[in-house]
Design an enzyme around this catalytic site. Structure first.
Site, PDB file in Angstrom:
ATOM      1  N   ARG A 226       0.973  -0.965  -0.238  1.00  0.00           N
ATOM      2  CA  ARG A 226       0.058   0.026   0.037  1.00  0.00           C
ATOM      3  C   ARG A 226       0.896   1.291  -0.060  1.00  0.00           C
ATOM      4  NH1 ARG A 226      -3.201  -2.673  -1.643  1.00  0.00           N
ATOM      5  NH2 ARG A 226      -5.279  -3.465  -1.056  1.00  0.00           N
ATOM      6  N   HIS A 274      -1.083  -0.507 -10.273  1.00  0.00           N
ATOM      7  CA  HIS A 274      -1.554  -1.529  -9.241  1.00  0.00           C
ATOM      8  C   HIS A 274      -1.920  -2.944  -9.888  1.00  0.00           C
ATOM      9  CE1 HIS A 274      -3.831  -1.623  -5.189  1.00  0.00           C
ATOM     10  NE2 HIS A 274      -3.727  -2.978  -5.697  1.00  0.00           N
TER      11      HIS A 274
HETATM   12  P1  NAP Z   1      -1.310 -11.301   5.727  1.00  0.00           P
HETATM   13  O1  NAP Z   1      -1.406 -12.687   5.106  1.00  0.00           O
HETATM   14  O2  NAP Z   1      -2.323 -10.625   6.754  1.00  0.00           O
HETATM   15  O3  NAP Z   1       0.304 -10.961   6.038  1.00  0.00           O
HETATM   16  C1  NAP Z   1       0.791  -9.686   6.706  1.00  0.00           C
HETATM   17  C2  NAP Z   1       2.162  -9.768   7.140  1.00  0.00           C
HETATM   18  O4  NAP Z   1       2.622  -8.860   7.624  1.00  0.00           O
HETATM   19  C3  NAP Z   1       2.499 -11.025   8.220  1.00  0.00           C
HETATM   20  O5  NAP Z   1       3.513 -11.489   8.254  1.00  0.00           O
HETATM   21  C4  NAP Z   1       2.323  -9.975   9.409  1.00  0.00           C
HETATM   22  O6  NAP Z   1       3.070 -10.405  10.456  1.00  0.00           O
HETATM   23  C5  NAP Z   1       3.338  -8.931   8.915  1.00  0.00           C
HETATM   24  N1  NAP Z   1       2.840  -7.723   9.545  1.00  0.00           N
HETATM   25  C6  NAP Z   1       1.612  -7.002   9.776  1.00  0.00           C
HETATM   26  N2  NAP Z   1       1.880  -5.857  10.444  1.00  0.00           N
HETATM   27  C7  NAP Z   1       3.177  -5.749  10.875  1.00  0.00           C
HETATM   28  C8  NAP Z   1       4.113  -5.122  11.890  1.00  0.00           C
HETATM   29  N3  NAP Z   1       3.552  -4.000  12.424  1.00  0.00           N
HETATM   30  N4  NAP Z   1       5.301  -5.214  11.979  1.00  0.00           N
HETATM   31  C9  NAP Z   1       5.906  -6.506  11.297  1.00  0.00           C
HETATM   32  N5  NAP Z   1       5.231  -7.233  10.496  1.00  0.00           N
HETATM   33  C10 NAP Z   1       3.898  -6.870  10.397  1.00  0.00           C
HETATM   34  O7  NAP Z   1      -1.402 -10.302   4.291  1.00  0.00           O
HETATM   35  P2  NAP Z   1      -1.151 -10.698   2.852  1.00  0.00           P
HETATM   36  O8  NAP Z   1      -2.118 -11.514   2.127  1.00  0.00           O
HETATM   37  O9  NAP Z   1       0.259 -11.237   2.689  1.00  0.00           O
HETATM   38  O10 NAP Z   1      -1.072  -9.251   2.294  1.00  0.00           O
HETATM   39  C11 NAP Z   1      -0.302  -8.069   2.437  1.00  0.00           C
HETATM   40  C12 NAP Z   1      -0.874  -6.875   1.650  1.00  0.00           C
HETATM   41  O11 NAP Z   1      -0.449  -7.100   0.418  1.00  0.00           O
HETATM   42  C13 NAP Z   1      -2.454  -6.658   1.942  1.00  0.00           C
HETATM   43  O12 NAP Z   1      -2.504  -6.025   3.180  1.00  0.00           O
HETATM   44  C14 NAP Z   1      -2.460  -5.670   0.671  1.00  0.00           C
HETATM   45  O13 NAP Z   1      -2.113  -4.208   1.231  1.00  0.00           O
HETATM   46  C15 NAP Z   1      -1.388  -6.008  -0.339  1.00  0.00           C
HETATM   47  N6  NAP Z   1      -1.780  -6.433  -1.479  1.00  0.00           N
HETATM   48  C16 NAP Z   1      -1.386  -5.895  -2.671  1.00  0.00           C
HETATM   49  C17 NAP Z   1      -2.052  -6.221  -3.957  1.00  0.00           C
HETATM   50  C18 NAP Z   1      -1.492  -5.524  -5.162  1.00  0.00           C
HETATM   51  O14 NAP Z   1      -1.949  -5.907  -6.434  1.00  0.00           O
HETATM   52  N7  NAP Z   1      -0.583  -4.674  -4.976  1.00  0.00           N
HETATM   53  C19 NAP Z   1      -2.683  -7.327  -3.812  1.00  0.00           C
HETATM   54  C20 NAP Z   1      -3.082  -8.111  -2.800  1.00  0.00           C
HETATM   55  C21 NAP Z   1      -2.890  -7.712  -1.393  1.00  0.00           C
HETATM   56  P3  NAP Z   1       2.662 -11.572  11.426  1.00  0.00           P
HETATM   57  O15 NAP Z   1       2.860 -12.983  10.398  1.00  0.00           O
HETATM   58  O16 NAP Z   1       3.533 -11.807  12.623  1.00  0.00           O
HETATM   59  O17 NAP Z   1       1.374 -11.546  11.808  1.00  0.00           O
END
Ligand code: NAP
Length: 311
Positions: A226, A274
């Protein structure tokens, strides 16, 4: 009746409705606007794709909603005190799509493609020193669904992979870090840093001046998460100081990126609209259907976004 609440163009909404109704034969999914006002209080569940919050609020008795997107940051920001449970899309197909994008743009930086593109424009024949993948360190911020799939993909190609998460993790082939000291440690060793964190109060502006100047001089950044996780002004300064050599940005605080943005013109920034990991309608509908069918059978909600953590 399940409302489909979305700001997508009508033609795309129609495609989603058709696909969802096909996989959920025992449900009736209709566009939110097509549900009469006097029936909206009966809806307990909604399916959403970037919904207008004011439309969502017209369904006053919603117990939960299922997003067909993986990122639900806007929803969490708009519904902070709402009792509605939010389920986001967790789709292995999406994780693979993101892992492919992370590999593609990591290779773009690893094999100096931005430099060769500039050289070609100047008709300059100059070979850059080759660095083997085994000597290139790629750090991933966030080891969730997308971060883990990306780490595995990069590791298979032979890169040195590092990863950072909030809670400590063990992942085969990945040096893992957590917490604030772990962050500084990983950042200082990352030649390419890939951001795959959710946007929360804890990650907003995380990648700021202090952070960027901890990275090795001449390193690069990829943001597929993001826009607001990166402080744009500090990023531009780090690029102009040659602290960073290049940034690949797929996400922005304001999308579409304004035509006035300095980011478009910067010679060391690649702007993408995006596109790193679009939802696949077919697999997303299968997952939404499975979750709704299970809920109808057991009354159990699928895993919901944690409102305190914000992701
Ligand atoms: P997820 O499964 O919820 O994983 C989030 C990761 O970030 C987890 O490892 C979490 O740690 C870590 N995290 C969160 N807050 C943190 C903090 N304060 N300090 C350190 N680590 C932290 O999410 P995901 O499915 O991988 O997706 C991640 C993001 O990708 C989404 O939220 C979205 O914004 C983005 N996205 C982008 C696109 C695109 O096309 N550009 C598409 C889809 C998603 P823990 O493992 O310890 O909980």
């Amino acid at each position: 009746m399940i409302p489909f609440v979305s700001q997508l163009p009508r033609i795309e909404q129609a495609l989603w409705l058709e696909a969802l109704n096909q996989v959920l034969a025992n449900e009736t999914i209709v566009l939110a606007d097509d549900i009469p006002q006097e029936q909206r209080h009966l809806c307990k569940l909604a399916i959403v794709a970037n919904p207008e919050i004011s439309t969502l609020k017209q369904f006053k008795n919603l117990h939960w909603l299922h997003s067909v997107w993986a990122g639900v940051e806007k929803l969490m920001e708009s519904l902070p005190t709402s009792p509605i449970n939010v389920v986001r899309l967790v789709d292995p197909m999406l994780s693979q799509t993101m892992a492919e994008a992370v590999l593609a743009w990591s290779l773009y930086l690893h094999r100096d493609m931005p430099t060769y593109a500039k050289q070609q424009r100047k008709k300059q024949w100059q070979q850059q020193a080759y660095v083997p993948a085994s000597e290139r360190r790629i750090g991933i911020l966030g080891l969730g669904e997308l971060g883990c799939a990306s780490a595995e993909q990069l590791s298979n190609v032979g890169f040195q992979v590092l990863g950072w998460s909030r809670t400590a993790k063990t992942l085969a082939g990945v040096s893992t870090y957590s917490g604030i000291y772990g962050l500084a440690n990983m950042v200082s060793q990352s030649d390419i840093l890939v951001c795959l964190l959710p946007l929360t109060p804890a990650t907003k502006d995380l990648v700021n001046k202090e952070f960027l100047y901890k990275m090795p001089k001449g390193s690069s950044l990829i943001n597929f998460a993001r826009g607001a996780i990166i402080h744009s002004h500090d990023l531009l300064q780090a690029l102009d100081d040659k602290q960073l050599s290049h940034a690949v940005l797929d996400v922005f605080e304001q999308e579409p990126l304004s035509s006035n943005s300095e980011l478009w013109q910067h010679p060391n920034i690649t702007v993408l609209p995006h596109i790193s990991a679009p939802t696949n309608m077919a697999t997303a509908c299968q997952i939404v259907a499975k979750n709704i069918i299970e809920y109808r059978a057991t009354g159990q909600l699928p895993e919901c976004v944690d409102k305190v953590r914000g992701y």
